[in-house]
Write a protein that holds these residues in place. Structure first.
Motif, mmCIF file in Angstrom:
data_model
loop_
_atom_site.group_PDB
_atom_site.id
_atom_site.type_symbol
_atom_site.label_atom_id
_atom_site.label_comp_id
_atom_site.label_asym_id
_atom_site.label_seq_id
_atom_site.Cartn_x
_atom_site.Cartn_y
_atom_site.Cartn_z
ATOM 1 N N GLY A 55 0.789 -1.226 0.000
ATOM 2 C CA GLY A 55 0.000 0.000 0.000
ATOM 3 C C GLY A 55 0.821 1.276 0.000
ATOM 4 N N ASP A 56 2.158 1.153 0.053
ATOM 5 C CA ASP A 56 3.028 2.326 0.087
ATOM 6 C C ASP A 56 3.893 2.418 -1.171
ATOM 7 O OD1 ASP A 56 4.716 0.205 0.454
ATOM 8 O OD2 ASP A 56 5.658 0.965 2.276
ATOM 9 N N GLY A 57 3.481 1.727 -2.242
ATOM 10 C CA GLY A 57 4.249 1.694 -3.471
ATOM 11 C C GLY A 57 5.247 0.562 -3.539
ATOM 12 N N THR A 58 5.326 -0.255 -2.496
ATOM 13 C CA THR A 58 6.249 -1.385 -2.470
ATOM 14 C C THR A 58 5.470 -2.678 -2.285
ATOM 15 O OG1 THR A 58 6.659 -1.490 -0.069
ATOM 16 C CG2 THR A 58 7.911 0.144 -1.342
ATOM 17 N N TRP A 59 6.181 -3.806 -2.489
ATOM 18 C CA TRP A 59 5.566 -5.097 -2.261
ATOM 19 C C TRP A 59 6.627 -6.097 -1.826
ATOM 20 C CZ3 TRP A 59 6.422 -3.123 -7.138
ATOM 21 C CH2 TRP A 59 7.182 -3.898 -8.025
ATOM 22 N N ILE A 60 6.151 -7.166 -1.167
ATOM 23 C CA ILE A 60 6.989 -8.295 -0.794
ATOM 24 C C ILE A 60 6.712 -9.419 -1.780
ATOM 25 C CG2 ILE A 60 7.568 -9.973 0.999
ATOM 26 C CD1 ILE A 60 6.396 -8.037 3.049
ATOM 27 N N ALA A 61 7.762 -10.100 -2.221
ATOM 28 C CA ALA A 61 7.614 -11.253 -3.100
ATOM 29 C C ALA A 61 8.397 -12.423 -2.541
ATOM 30 C CB ALA A 61 8.089 -10.924 -4.514
ATOM 31 N N ALA A 62 7.809 -13.604 -2.639
ATOM 32 C CA ALA A 62 8.494 -14.834 -2.236
ATOM 33 C C ALA A 62 9.125 -15.477 -3.455
ATOM 34 C CB ALA A 62 7.500 -15.799 -1.592
ATOM 35 N N ASP A 63 10.226 -16.171 -3.251
ATOM 36 C CA ASP A 63 10.837 -16.923 -4.339
ATOM 37 C C ASP A 63 9.812 -17.888 -4.920
ATOM 38 O OD1 ASP A 63 13.132 -15.594 -3.836
ATOM 39 O OD2 ASP A 63 14.232 -17.285 -3.003
ATOM 40 N N ASP A 64 9.862 -18.059 -6.244
ATOM 41 C CA ASP A 64 8.879 -18.921 -6.894
ATOM 42 C C ASP A 64 8.905 -20.342 -6.357
ATOM 43 O OD1 ASP A 64 7.884 -16.945 -8.514
ATOM 44 O OD2 ASP A 64 9.317 -17.299 -10.105
#
Length: 322
Positions: A295-304
């Motif tokens: 919600g602040d222009g960023t995101w978390i991503a997990a390794d595929d």
């Protein structure tokens, strides 16, 4: 995997390998680096083999609560049990837990915990673990999650099986738990995917349909706009049956970040809510991307792909570094 909040998050918790991991998002740069850890605490011995553990962190980061095997516990950062609350001997199909922004109460949704088999919503005192109020829902759920609203209320989304969902809006006010069902189609027949940072909009999909996103006003339930998966893809990525994956959220109040699966590959797509314009971010992934917009222009991503026995690799991104 993800805990969904529209309000600003500092802590991101998850459980793996018998340990509770808490990352500090304030100290985690959004340049694709691994999340910066705040603490890793072993679960109590009697819960280390639990297949499902749901965790929420206190706002100050000095303690957390979790649900496992029909029991809610608060732990300090040394892993000491501060209090426990027994949810009973009912079914154990799922649970969700959240802490209020003022750290006063703990919200718990527990499936099939009453004698008649209905789901249960509880409000516990965060300091003592005492029961402040509770409500029986009419659902018999197979999974549920919370969306924390900036006003301190909670939206509860319950999966009913066969791709069906029911939603509730709950507020703890003046020592009483008040539960309402949303207006219009948001009550039943919509899978809630995201709540905007300002709490004025929700994104949902029709039950059992994965090719459409619907944007509604909250709490009124009026339809604001909708998007079909094929319409968001450039010509070179078109296929017969593109679908939205599980992970969709707000980059900010005006933009969504979603994942569309096409030809057995996943595309990360940004969508502008006002204009409907969309753009693909980066190259296609071999498997659907597991992500959480903050919600602040960023995101978390997990390794595929990851080894479940190894530490999970979680990274933070923003558009300039995608």
């Amino acid at each position: 995997m993800w805990v969904r909040y529209c309000a600003r998050m500092r802590w991101y918790p998850w459980c793996q390998g018998g340990n509770i991991h808490v990352a500090d998002l304030d100290r985690s740069p959004a340049d694709g680096s691994l999340l910066t850890m705040h603490v890793v605490v072993p679960l109590p011995a009697d819960h280390r083999d639990a297949s499902e553990v749901h965790v929420a962190v206190m706002p100050d980061g000095e303690a957390f609560v979790y649900v496992a095997w029909n029991e809610v516990r608060r732990l300090d950062l040394q892993g000491t049990v501060v209090w426990s609350y027994d949810l009973g001997s009912g079914g154990d199909e799922g649970a969700a837990v959240a802490v209020s922004p003022d750290a006063g109460v703990v919200w718990v949704w527990a499936s099939q915990m009453t004698d008649d088999g209905c789901d249960h919503l509880l409000v516990l005192d965060a300091a003592s673990g005492g029961l402040l109020d509770e409500a029986d829902l009419w659902t018999v759920g197979y999974g549920g999650e919370f969306f924390a609203h900036p006003d301190g209320s909670i939206i509860v989304s319950v999966g009913l099986g066969q791709s069906e969902f029911a939603n509730f809006h709950a507020l703890f006010d003046g020592g009483r738990l008040l539960v309402e069902e949303p207006a219009g189609p948001l009550r039943l027949g919509r899978y809630l995917r995201a709540l905007s940072p300002d709490g004025t909009r929700v994104v949902a999909s029709p039950d059992g349909e994965w090719d459409e996103l619907l944007v509604y006003g909250w709490p009124g339930g009026e339809i604001l706009t909708s998007f079909k998966a094929p319409d968001l893809l450039p010509e070179q990525h078109r296929s017969d049956e593109p679908t939205f994956e599980w992970t969709t959220g707000f980059l900010n109040n005006g933009q969504l970040l979603t994942t569309i699966e096409v030809d057995q590959k996943a595309l990360l797509v940004r969508v502008d809510l006002e204009s409907g314009a969309s753009s693909v971010i980066g190259e296609p992934f071999a498997t659907p991307r597991n992500l959480l917009p903050l919600g602040d222009g960023t995101w978390i991503a997990a390794d595929d792909r990851y080894d479940r026995r190894a530490a999970r690799s979680l990274r933070r991104f923003q558009l300039d570094h995608s």
